[in-house]
Design an enzyme around this catalytic site. Structure first.
Site, PDB file in Angstrom:
ATOM      1  N   SER A 152      77.701  49.979  24.238  1.00 15.05           N
ATOM      2  CA  SER A 152      77.915  49.130  23.062  1.00 15.05           C
ATOM      3  C   SER A 152      77.164  47.825  23.217  1.00 15.05           C
ATOM      4  O   SER A 152      76.994  47.321  24.336  1.00 15.05           O
ATOM      5  CB  SER A 152      79.416  48.859  22.959  1.00 15.05           C
ATOM      6  OG  SER A 152      79.675  47.828  22.051  1.00 15.05           O
TER       7      SER A 152
ATOM      8  N   TYR B 155      88.177  45.908  26.353  1.00 17.20           N
ATOM      9  CA  TYR B 155      87.391  47.062  25.896  1.00 17.20           C
ATOM     10  C   TYR B 155      85.911  46.871  26.237  1.00 17.20           C
ATOM     11  O   TYR B 155      85.268  47.742  26.829  1.00 17.20           O
ATOM     12  CB  TYR B 155      87.553  47.286  24.377  1.00 17.20           C
ATOM     13  CG  TYR B 155      86.444  48.150  23.829  1.00 17.20           C
ATOM     14  CD1 TYR B 155      86.434  49.520  24.075  1.00 17.20           C
ATOM     15  CD2 TYR B 155      85.369  47.593  23.122  1.00 17.20           C
ATOM     16  CE1 TYR B 155      85.376  50.316  23.626  1.00 17.20           C
ATOM     17  CE2 TYR B 155      84.319  48.373  22.669  1.00 17.20           C
ATOM     18  CZ  TYR B 155      84.324  49.734  22.932  1.00 17.20           C
ATOM     19  OH  TYR B 155      83.271  50.502  22.500  1.00 17.20           O
TER      20      TYR B 155
ATOM     21  N   LYS C 276      83.085  48.957  28.983  1.00 23.76           N
ATOM     22  CA  LYS C 276      81.732  49.499  28.728  1.00 23.76           C
ATOM     23  C   LYS C 276      80.755  48.924  29.764  1.00 23.76           C
ATOM     24  O   LYS C 276      79.907  49.632  30.298  1.00 23.76           O
ATOM     25  CB  LYS C 276      81.285  49.144  27.307  1.00 23.76           C
ATOM     26  CG  LYS C 276      82.091  49.825  26.228  1.00 23.76           C
ATOM     27  CD  LYS C 276      81.657  51.260  26.008  1.00 23.76           C
ATOM     28  CE  LYS C 276      82.798  52.204  25.845  1.00 23.76           C
ATOM     29  NZ  LYS C 276      82.431  53.596  25.696  1.00 23.76           N
TER      30      LYS C 276
HETATM   31  P1  NAD Z   1      86.615  57.755  18.246  1.00 20.43           P
HETATM   32  O1  NAD Z   1      87.908  57.170  18.666  1.00 20.43           O
HETATM   33  O2  NAD Z   1      86.472  58.206  16.836  1.00 20.43           O
HETATM   34  O3  NAD Z   1      86.218  58.975  19.200  1.00 20.43           O
HETATM   35  C1  NAD Z   1      86.604  59.040  20.542  1.00 20.43           C
HETATM   36  C2  NAD Z   1      87.217  60.403  20.785  1.00 20.43           C
HETATM   37  O4  NAD Z   1      87.579  60.483  22.166  1.00 20.43           O
HETATM   38  C3  NAD Z   1      88.499  60.629  19.975  1.00 20.43           C
HETATM   39  O5  NAD Z   1      88.423  61.881  19.324  1.00 20.43           O
HETATM   40  C4  NAD Z   1      89.603  60.609  21.036  1.00 20.43           C
HETATM   41  O6  NAD Z   1      90.669  61.497  20.693  1.00 20.43           O
HETATM   42  C5  NAD Z   1      88.867  61.022  22.280  1.00 20.43           C
HETATM   43  N1  NAD Z   1      89.421  60.483  23.534  1.00 20.43           N
HETATM   44  C6  NAD Z   1      89.808  59.203  23.802  1.00 20.43           C
HETATM   45  N2  NAD Z   1      90.227  59.092  25.071  1.00 20.43           N
HETATM   46  C7  NAD Z   1      90.101  60.336  25.635  1.00 20.43           C
HETATM   47  C8  NAD Z   1      90.372  60.868  26.923  1.00 20.43           C
HETATM   48  N3  NAD Z   1      90.885  60.098  27.907  1.00 20.43           N
HETATM   49  N4  NAD Z   1      90.138  62.178  27.142  1.00 20.43           N
HETATM   50  C9  NAD Z   1      89.635  62.971  26.153  1.00 20.43           C
HETATM   51  N5  NAD Z   1      89.361  62.505  24.917  1.00 20.43           N
HETATM   52  C10 NAD Z   1      89.588  61.213  24.651  1.00 20.43           C
HETATM   53  O7  NAD Z   1      85.495  56.678  18.595  1.00 20.43           O
HETATM   54  P2  NAD Z   1      83.964  56.614  18.148  1.00 20.43           P
HETATM   55  O8  NAD Z   1      83.814  55.519  17.167  1.00 20.43           O
HETATM   56  O9  NAD Z   1      83.492  57.958  17.823  1.00 20.43           O
HETATM   57  O10 NAD Z   1      83.316  56.099  19.498  1.00 20.43           O
HETATM   58  C11 NAD Z   1      82.770  57.011  20.429  1.00 20.43           C
HETATM   59  C12 NAD Z   1      82.259  56.244  21.625  1.00 20.43           C
HETATM   60  O11 NAD Z   1      81.295  55.297  21.180  1.00 20.43           O
HETATM   61  C13 NAD Z   1      83.310  55.451  22.380  1.00 20.43           C
HETATM   62  O12 NAD Z   1      83.010  55.535  23.755  1.00 20.43           O
HETATM   63  C14 NAD Z   1      83.107  54.031  21.889  1.00 20.43           C
HETATM   64  O13 NAD Z   1      83.497  53.094  22.853  1.00 20.43           O
HETATM   65  C15 NAD Z   1      81.610  53.997  21.684  1.00 20.43           C
HETATM   66  N6  NAD Z   1      81.194  53.011  20.689  1.00 20.43           N
HETATM   67  C16 NAD Z   1      81.692  53.075  19.425  1.00 20.43           C
HETATM   68  C17 NAD Z   1      81.306  52.128  18.489  1.00 20.43           C
HETATM   69  C18 NAD Z   1      81.887  52.134  17.102  1.00 20.43           C
HETATM   70  O14 NAD Z   1      81.873  51.092  16.449  1.00 20.43           O
HETATM   71  N7  NAD Z   1      82.391  53.253  16.609  1.00 20.43           N
HETATM   72  C19 NAD Z   1      80.389  51.139  18.848  1.00 20.43           C
HETATM   73  C20 NAD Z   1      79.880  51.116  20.149  1.00 20.43           C
HETATM   74  C21 NAD Z   1      80.292  52.068  21.067  1.00 20.43           C
HETATM   75  C1  WQD Z   2      81.933  43.398  11.500  1.00 20.36           C
HETATM   76  C2  WQD Z   2      81.949  42.084  10.731  1.00 20.36           C
HETATM   77  C3  WQD Z   2      83.872  40.740  11.191  1.00 20.36           C
HETATM   78  C4  WQD Z   2      86.832  43.418   9.374  1.00 20.36           C
HETATM   79  C5  WQD Z   2      83.168  45.897  16.831  1.00 20.36           C
HETATM   80  C6  WQD Z   2      83.367  45.816  18.315  1.00 20.36           C
HETATM   81  C7  WQD Z   2      82.106  46.175  19.028  1.00 20.36           C
HETATM   82  C8  WQD Z   2      81.575  47.523  18.560  1.00 20.36           C
HETATM   83  C9  WQD Z   2      81.457  47.573  17.078  1.00 20.36           C
HETATM   84  C10 WQD Z   2      82.437  49.247  19.959  1.00 20.36           C
HETATM   85  C11 WQD Z   2      82.395  40.895  11.578  1.00 20.36           C
HETATM   86  C12 WQD Z   2      83.850  41.185   9.751  1.00 20.36           C
HETATM   87  C13 WQD Z   2      85.655  42.861   9.841  1.00 20.36           C
HETATM   88  C14 WQD Z   2      87.494  42.810   8.284  1.00 20.36           C
HETATM   89  C15 WQD Z   2      85.757  41.152   8.205  1.00 20.36           C
HETATM   90  N1  WQD Z   2      82.459  48.598  18.891  1.00 20.36           N
HETATM   91  N2  WQD Z   2      85.137  41.733   9.256  1.00 20.36           N
HETATM   92  N3  WQD Z   2      86.935  41.692   7.729  1.00 20.36           N
HETATM   93  O1  WQD Z   2      83.368  43.055  15.418  1.00 20.36           O
HETATM   94  O2  WQD Z   2      80.907  43.488  15.012  1.00 20.36           O
HETATM   95  O3  WQD Z   2      82.154  44.975  16.467  1.00 20.36           O
HETATM   96  O4  WQD Z   2      82.719  47.201  16.476  1.00 20.36           O
HETATM   97  O5  WQD Z   2      81.812  49.085  20.940  1.00 20.36           O
HETATM   98  O6  WQD Z   2      82.390  46.208  20.380  1.00 20.36           O
HETATM   99  O7  WQD Z   2      83.762  44.500  18.648  1.00 20.36           O
HETATM  100  O8  WQD Z   2      82.606  45.056  14.047  1.00 20.36           O
HETATM  101  O9  WQD Z   2      83.341  46.098  11.961  1.00 20.36           O
HETATM  102  O10 WQD Z   2      85.026  44.796  13.319  1.00 20.36           O
HETATM  103  O11 WQD Z   2      83.201  43.567  12.124  1.00 20.36           O
HETATM  104  O12 WQD Z   2      85.306  40.132   7.659  1.00 20.36           O
HETATM  105  O13 WQD Z   2      88.564  43.250   7.841  1.00 20.36           O
HETATM  106  O14 WQD Z   2      82.906  42.196   9.672  1.00 20.36           O
HETATM  107  O15 WQD Z   2      84.366  39.431  11.324  1.00 20.36           O
HETATM  108  O16 WQD Z   2      81.659  39.780  11.145  1.00 20.36           O
HETATM  109  P1  WQD Z   2      82.275  44.004  15.247  1.00 20.36           P
HETATM  110  P2  WQD Z   2      83.621  44.956  12.848  1.00 20.36           P
END
Ligand code: NAD
Ligand code: WQD
Length: 353
Positions: A136, A162, A166
């Site tokens: 991330s 969190y 990562k």
């Molecule tokens: P998500 O929660 O939709 O998907 C994660 C999946 O993993 C879920 O289906 C959950 O049931 C499963 N899971 C969680 N813990 C587990 C465990 N211990 N064993 C087996 N399964 C498990 O999340 P996502 O948005 O699809 O994110 C996927 C990955 O990408 C995560 O590692 C997250 O940290 C990373 N990521 C997501 C975002 C985002 O904004 N969505 C941004 C950056 C990084």
């Molecule tokens: C986006 C923008 C908020 C909700 C998060 C994690 C990051 C990564 C991606 C996993 C910001 C604004 C949001 C709302 C708002 N995930 N906002 N009203 O914070 O950039 O990142 O998700 O790794 O680690 O921190 O994403 O979608 O929460 O926010 O105004 O109800 O929207 O302040 O500017 P963020 P977000």
């Protein structure tokens, strides 16, 4: 037995879109094996497979091997590696709610770090040394300069447990790669994934009230929530609201396919972080306007105080992804909003019914 890709967390948001993308490719030569403990994905009572995977099977005519296990369950993981010819792993499984991680740090370190270490140990036992990791942009902490490139320092000023999970996992995998030249690890640092599959059949289905912007906006549009609170109107940005690099989940999924292809290059070894974003930032108010334009819905919204831990602006330098993966995002912010709306309007309650 055909070679398989093990996808941990493959029933979740980014995982399911990546599974669909892999199976939709004409040149796909892999069986897909998913392990997911269903902690953040939905399976209906009488079904063996999560709804997202059932729909992907239906869309692609393929069979997905599914195991409802936790990645910390070493015996279960061992059985999966014994049952399939796993060539590489895409590791999505993790807890990801930033706010919850502040309340429950031990649960996050346990799930994300112990989970990753257990997976790496089982991979090593079975001689599997190719991993794509879901990292991330949060590993960069408060940006010291923009755009964020992979050389920007990581681990400093990360605002949540969190985010630190990562960062720590990246450090662990870096050490592992330094200790043994057989490992190939690509750590994809996602910026802000949004949108849904163009079919409208799979998308993001968060439990409870969404923390992230796009699912919140789309639930306002569909009437599940009454108004969007815009967190902060006094950032040093063009309109005062926060700026992020939103990337379509289908572009992100394509990036994973390219990462798998890089494993075929014998020159590639070791640990390699790569940003996945578009390289362009959009503000919260711009995203609201784009969603209104794409959906035809009014999004009632109100600017309130800043959310703790938020930064003003971030966006990626994506030149390394282009150089190493031959990858670049092709979908626009309007595509992101249109596909989010198609998914949300056709599935107002997500995967349930
Ligand atoms: P998500 O929660 O939709 O998907 C994660 C999946 O993993 C879920 O289906 C959950 O049931 C499963 N899971 C969680 N813990 C587990 C465990 N211990 N064993 C087996 N399964 C498990 O999340 P996502 O948005 O699809 O994110 C996927 C990955 O990408 C995560 O590692 C997250 O940290 C990373 N990521 C997501 C975002 C985002 O904004 N969505 C941004 C950056 C990084
Ligand atoms: C986006 C923008 C908020 C909700 C998060 C994690 C990051 C990564 C991606 C996993 C910001 C604004 C949001 C709302 C708002 N995930 N906002 N009203 O914070 O950039 O990142 O998700 O790794 O680690 O921190 O994403 O979608 O929460 O926010 O105004 O109800 O929207 O302040 O500017 P963020 P977000």
């Amino acid at each position: 037995m055909p070679p398989s890709i093990l996808v941990t967390g493959g029933a979740g948001y980014v995982g399911s879109h990546t599974v669909a993308t892999l199976l939709e490719r004409d040149d796909n030569r892999y069986d897909i094996v998913v392990v997911d403990n269903l902690s953040n994905s939905y399976r209906s009572e009488n079904e063996k497979k999560p709804e997202a995977l059932r729909r992907i099977e239906d869309m692609t005519g393929s069979t997905i091997h599914f195991y409802a296990n936790d990645i910390r369950d070493r015996a279960a993981l061992n059985r999966i590696f014994e049952n399939h010819e796993i060539e590489c792993v895409i590791h999505f499984a993790a807890l990801k709610a930033v706010g919850e991680s502040v309340e429950k740090p031990l649960e996050y370190y346990q799930a994300n770090i112990t989970g990753t270490c257990t997976l790496l140990e089982v991979m090593r036992e079975h001689g599997v040394t190719q991993l794509v990791y879901s990292s991330s942009c949060t590993v960069y902490g408060e940006p010291q300069k923009l755009p964020l490139d992979e050389g920007h320092p990581t681990g400093q000023g990360i605002s949540s447990p969190y985010g630190r999970t990562k960062y720590f996992c990246e450090e662990i995998m870096k050490d592992l790669c330094a200790s043994d030249q057989n490992w190939k690890v690509i750590s994809l640092r996602y910026f802000n994934p949004v949108g849904a599959h163009g079919s409208g059949r799979i998308g993001e289905d968060p439990y409870g009230i969404p923390n992230n912007l796009m699912p919140f906006i789309s639930q306002v549009a569909v009437g599940r929530l009454s108004e969007l609170l815009v967190f902060g109107g006094d950032y040093p940005t063009a309109d005062g609201s926060g700026v992020r690099d939103y990337i379509h989940v289908q572009d992100l999924a394509d990036g994973h396919v390219r990462a798998i292809q890089l494993f075929q290059d014998p020159r590639f070894v070791g640990f390699q972080p790569i940003n996945l974003g578009t390289g362009t930032g959009y503000s919260v108010l711009q995203m609201v306007a784009a969603f209104e334009a794409a959906s035809g819905c009014k999004i009632p919204h109100r600017v309130v105080g800043r959310r703790a831990g938020d930064i003003a602006t971030n966006y990626a330098d994506v030149s390394l992804a282009r150089q190493l993966l031959g990858w670049g995002a092709s979908r626009t912010v309007i595509d992101m909003c249109r596909d989010t709306w198609k998914w949300q309007s056709e599935n107002p309650n997500g995967y349930k019914n």
